[in-house]
Motif scaffolding. Structure first.
Motif, PDB file in Angstrom:
ATOM      1  N   ASN A  71       2.000  13.080  -1.516  1.00  8.04           N
ATOM      2  CA  ASN A  71       0.905  11.831  -1.843  1.00  8.04           C
ATOM      3  C   ASN A  71       0.983  12.950  -3.400  1.00  8.04           C
ATOM      4  OD1 ASN A  71       0.305  10.223   0.003  1.00  8.04           O
ATOM      5  ND2 ASN A  71      -0.524  12.216   0.672  1.00  8.04           N
ATOM      6  N   GLU A  72       0.530  13.550  -3.817  1.00  8.60           N
ATOM      7  CA  GLU A  72       0.627  14.427  -4.896  1.00  8.60           C
ATOM      8  C   GLU A  72       1.271  13.464  -6.164  1.00  8.60           C
ATOM      9  OE1 GLU A  72      -0.208  18.810  -4.900  1.00  8.60           O
ATOM     10  OE2 GLU A  72      -0.112  18.646  -6.756  1.00  8.60           O
ATOM     11  N   LEU A  73       2.746  13.675  -5.190  1.00  7.57           N
ATOM     12  CA  LEU A  73       3.330  13.326  -6.815  1.00  7.57           C
ATOM     13  C   LEU A  73       3.208  11.787  -7.065  1.00  7.57           C
ATOM     14  CD1 LEU A  73       6.951  14.867  -5.100  1.00  7.57           C
ATOM     15  CD2 LEU A  73       6.086  15.544  -6.789  1.00  7.57           C
ATOM     16  N   LEU A  74       2.819  10.675  -5.904  1.00  7.05           N
ATOM     17  CA  LEU A  74       2.553   9.561  -6.193  1.00  7.05           C
ATOM     18  C   LEU A  74       1.438   9.642  -6.870  1.00  7.05           C
ATOM     19  CD1 LEU A  74       2.343   8.495  -2.065  1.00  7.05           C
ATOM     20  CD2 LEU A  74       4.378   7.733  -4.234  1.00  7.05           C
ATOM     21  N   ASP A  75       0.360  10.060  -6.525  1.00  7.95           N
ATOM     22  CA  ASP A  75      -0.737   9.759  -7.835  1.00  7.95           C
ATOM     23  C   ASP A  75      -0.096  10.441  -8.508  1.00  7.95           C
ATOM     24  OD1 ASP A  75      -2.612   9.707  -5.336  1.00  7.95           O
ATOM     25  OD2 ASP A  75      -2.810  11.320  -5.585  1.00  7.95           O
ATOM     26  N   TYR A  76       0.073  11.303  -9.151  1.00 10.40           N
ATOM     27  CA  TYR A  76       0.814  11.536 -10.743  1.00 10.40           C
ATOM     28  C   TYR A  76       1.737   9.901 -11.554  1.00 10.40           C
ATOM     29  CZ  TYR A  76       0.175  16.612 -10.600  1.00 10.40           C
ATOM     30  OH  TYR A  76      -0.868  17.790  -9.956  1.00 10.40           O
ATOM     31  N   SER A  77       2.571  10.116 -10.362  1.00  5.68           N
ATOM     32  CA  SER A  77       3.472   9.170 -10.779  1.00  5.68           C
ATOM     33  C   SER A  77       2.271   7.799 -10.932  1.00  5.68           C
ATOM     34  CB  SER A  77       4.633   8.461  -9.500  1.00  5.68           C
ATOM     35  OG  SER A  77       4.765   7.537 -10.330  1.00  5.68           O
ATOM     36  N   LEU A  78       1.270   7.511 -10.195  1.00 10.17           N
ATOM     37  CA  LEU A  78       0.140   5.924 -10.461  1.00 10.17           C
ATOM     38  C   LEU A  78      -0.521   6.178 -11.851  1.00 10.17           C
ATOM     39  CD1 LEU A  78      -0.559   5.920  -7.141  1.00 10.17           C
ATOM     40  CD2 LEU A  78       1.094   3.835  -8.178  1.00 10.17           C
ATOM     41  N   GLN A 118       1.925  -1.897 -11.103  1.00 11.46           N
ATOM     42  CA  GLN A 118       0.939  -2.618 -11.639  1.00 11.46           C
ATOM     43  C   GLN A 118       0.158  -2.808 -11.907  1.00 11.46           C
ATOM     44  OE1 GLN A 118       2.985  -6.471 -10.415  1.00 11.46           O
ATOM     45  NE2 GLN A 118       4.637  -6.222 -12.033  1.00 11.46           N
ATOM     46  N   VAL A 119      -0.355  -2.819 -10.408  1.00  9.56           N
ATOM     47  CA  VAL A 119      -2.275  -2.983  -9.784  1.00  9.56           C
ATOM     48  C   VAL A 119      -2.637  -1.739 -10.234  1.00  9.56           C
ATOM     49  CG1 VAL A 119      -3.737  -3.166  -8.104  1.00  9.56           C
ATOM     50  CG2 VAL A 119      -1.606  -4.423  -7.882  1.00  9.56           C
ATOM     51  N   GLN A 120      -2.337  -0.870 -10.299  1.00  6.04           N
ATOM     52  CA  GLN A 120      -3.151   0.661 -10.884  1.00  6.04           C
ATOM     53  C   GLN A 120      -2.914   0.131 -12.522  1.00  6.04           C
ATOM     54  OE1 GLN A 120      -4.090   3.481  -8.904  1.00  6.04           O
ATOM     55  NE2 GLN A 120      -4.483   3.734 -10.901  1.00  6.04           N
ATOM     56  N   GLN A 121      -2.027   0.202 -12.924  1.00  6.84           N
ATOM     57  CA  GLN A 121      -2.233  -0.255 -14.504  1.00  6.84           C
ATOM     58  C   GLN A 121      -2.976  -1.528 -14.389  1.00  6.84           C
ATOM     59  OE1 GLN A 121       1.690  -0.933 -15.045  1.00  6.84           O
ATOM     60  NE2 GLN A 121       2.595   0.981 -15.902  1.00  6.84           N
ATOM     61  N   GLN A 122      -3.383  -2.380 -14.123  1.00  7.98           N
ATOM     62  CA  GLN A 122      -4.384  -3.091 -14.611  1.00  7.98           C
ATOM     63  C   GLN A 122      -6.261  -2.794 -14.434  1.00  7.98           C
ATOM     64  OE1 GLN A 122      -2.448  -5.955 -15.595  1.00  7.98           O
ATOM     65  NE2 GLN A 122      -5.059  -6.964 -15.717  1.00  7.98           N
ATOM     66  N   GLN A 123      -5.547  -1.665 -13.256  1.00  8.69           N
ATOM     67  CA  GLN A 123      -7.141  -1.229 -13.028  1.00  8.69           C
ATOM     68  C   GLN A 123      -7.369   0.028 -14.407  1.00  8.69           C
ATOM     69  OE1 GLN A 123      -7.061   0.619  -9.327  1.00  8.69           O
ATOM     70  NE2 GLN A 123      -8.938   2.175 -10.202  1.00  8.69           N
ATOM     71  N   ASN A 124      -6.297   0.749 -14.490  1.00 13.27           N
ATOM     72  CA  ASN A 124      -6.448   1.717 -15.414  1.00 13.27           C
ATOM     73  C   ASN A 124      -6.551   0.981 -17.343  1.00 13.27           C
ATOM     74  OD1 ASN A 124      -5.702   3.404 -13.999  1.00 13.27           O
ATOM     75  ND2 ASN A 124      -2.742   3.781 -15.078  1.00 13.27           N
ATOM     76  N   LYS A 125      -6.590  -0.452 -16.973  1.00  6.95           N
ATOM     77  CA  LYS A 125      -6.705  -0.743 -18.336  1.00  6.95           C
ATOM     78  C   LYS A 125      -8.660  -1.533 -18.175  1.00  6.95           C
ATOM     79  CE  LYS A 125      -3.041  -3.535 -18.538  1.00  6.95           C
ATOM     80  NZ  LYS A 125      -2.553  -5.069 -18.685  1.00  6.95           N
ATOM     81  N   GLN A 126      -9.272  -1.830 -16.985  1.00  7.83           N
ATOM     82  CA  GLN A 126      -9.923  -2.021 -16.701  1.00  7.83           C
ATOM     83  C   GLN A 126     -11.342  -1.034 -17.326  1.00  7.83           C
ATOM     84  OE1 GLN A 126      -9.944  -4.152 -12.721  1.00  7.83           O
ATOM     85  NE2 GLN A 126      -9.132  -5.878 -14.832  1.00  7.83           N
ATOM     86  N   ARG A 127     -10.836  -0.184 -16.500  1.00  8.74           N
ATOM     87  CA  ARG A 127     -11.142   1.667 -16.884  1.00  8.74           C
ATOM     88  C   ARG A 127     -11.513   1.804 -18.313  1.00  8.74           C
ATOM     89  NH1 ARG A 127     -10.094   6.681 -13.239  1.00  8.74           N
ATOM     90  NH2 ARG A 127      -9.724   5.596 -11.563  1.00  8.74           N
TER      91      ARG A 127
END
Ligand code: AKG
Length: 398
Positions: A71-78, A118-127
């Motif tokens: 999970n930690e690795l997935l979080d870093y990757s996201l 992809q969804v995460q990147q979209q969210q990062n832009k809105q953030r």
């Protein structure tokens, strides 16, 4: 392989890796990262006398990594970290780079993970945009660092300066004409509604997530007993009549609504005037951090309340979990080591006195603590659009 032998296996592999000369460690990482065939790597290592644990290292499987580490690795990757950055982050852990690289390769090729990214990147832009809005807002000297406390202006001024700008404000005088302000008290309710059965929230102190469990904590009680409990309680969050009890208390609410009126002049839609919510409890009741899906007025009738407000655009730092709640119930008591993003929030605190009404803009995070025995009324029926709730993602509604 059981968990203990898995971790022993991982440890031995790691020890073997660490015993290699640095230039061989670098060579190994480079070749693994470049996707070279592990059989060939193994042969080369053997030809240089660098086995016997090479195969154990090279042919371990990333499935052996603990779920927590995965999970930690997935979080870093996201978050957008690349492989080298991730390896750097977890270099203290006793795990061979090979397994990490193998795991990251596997997830990066996974179709569901690609979509998630992809969804995460979209969210990062809105953030990012929310963060910029917050920083620009702080540049505006006209926006005070405390909550404005003013005589209730006419409705147009309120809309222009506060409602449309999502700015909280304490309004004085808007409920001066409500009989409730001059009549209501614990004794008044006990005397006039002694045999009324009301629904309240009970045993809140036994449950850390009492607000999320509000449905299970509903109890029916006689008003006179409820008031007796409140009066016997010095400071407690255990018992509280809240907006969550409104549906069951409809008849009682109708009876007492004759003591309420419009807010100031032309603020409310008259035809739905009866849709008020009652909040009644001892000193010490605490409503944890959350945001509302409507603009909201909180009118203080009896006693005082301390309200902590956090701007809506600071959502990315708020550890929002279930629905409109945060993992943190009280920002003042949160441990920054556990919730480091909270360092970026700028809470506003205010004390609401009887006769004052706080405008809580939609999306603004707030927690509320009663400083005395307290009676408040909240309402959402403004004379202007407040139906944003209907556009909220329906699958997120409880
Ligand atoms: O007064 C309270 O305890 C909570 C009020 C509140 O959070 C609200 O009206 O949204």
């Amino acid at each position: 392989m059981n968990v203990e032998s898995q971790s022993e296996h991982l440890k031995q592999s790691k020890n073997w890796y660490q015993s290699l000369p640095t230039e061989w460690q670098n060579w190994l990482n480079e070749n693994i990262e470049n996707g070279c065939d592990v059989q060939k790597i193994s042969l080369i290592l053997q030809s240089h006398g660098l086995s016997p644990r090479a195969d154990q290292y090279l042919f371990s499987d990333a499935d052996q990594l603990s779920e927590q580490l995965q999970n930690e690795l997935l979080d870093y990757s996201l978050e957008g970290l690349d492989t080298d950055e991730i390896l750097e982050k977890i270099k203290q852990k006793n795990i061979s780079n090979h397994l990490i690289i193998q795991f990251l390769k596997r997830v990066n090729n996974n179709v569901i993970f690609k979509k998630l990214k992809q969804v995460q990147q979209q969210q990062n832009k809105q953030r990012w945009l929310l963060q910029v809005m917050g920083q620009l807002n702080q540049l505006n000297d006209h926006i005070p660092s405390t909550i404005d406390c003013i005589e209730t202006p006419d409705f147009e001024t309120f809309i222009e300066r506060y409602y449309s700008q999502m700015r909280p404000v304490i309004l004085k005088g808007g409920i001066q004409h409500w009989p409730a302000l001059h009549k209501w008290s614990p004794d008044y309710f006990a005397q006039h509604f002694e045999n009324e059965l009301v629904e309240v929230q009970m045993h809140r102190e036994q449950h850390q997530d009492f607000e999320k469990k509000s449905v299970q904590l509903k109890r029916i009680i006689l008003m006179q007993d409820f008031v007796a409990q409140i009066k016997a309680t010095k400071h407690s969050n255990d018992i509280y009549l809240t907006a969550n009890n409104a549906a069951q208390n409809k008849q009682f609410m109708q009876k007492i609504s004759e003591d309420l009126g419009d807010f100031a002049k032309a603020y409310c839609q008259k035809e739905i005037k009866n849709r008020h919510f009652l909040w009644f409890g001892p000193a010490g009741t605490f409503t944890p951090l959350h945001y509302d899906l409507t603009n909201n007025m909180l009118a203080q009738i009896y006693g005082r309340k301390k309200v902590t407000l956090i701007p809506a655009w600071q959502m990315p730092y708020m550890y929002n979990d279930h629905w409109v709640f945060s993992q943190v119930s009280d920002v003042a008591k949160a441990d920054l080591a556990d919730y480091p993003l909270l360092e970026k929030v700028t809470p506003f605190e205010c004390i609401l006195q009887p006769g004052e009404t706080l405008f809580i803009p939609i999306g603004w995070w707030h927690s509320v603590e009663s400083l005395d025995i307290s009676i408040s009324v909240s309402f959402t029926h403004f004379n202007v659009n407040n139906h944003f709730f209907t556009e909220y993602p329906q699958d997120l509604i409880r």
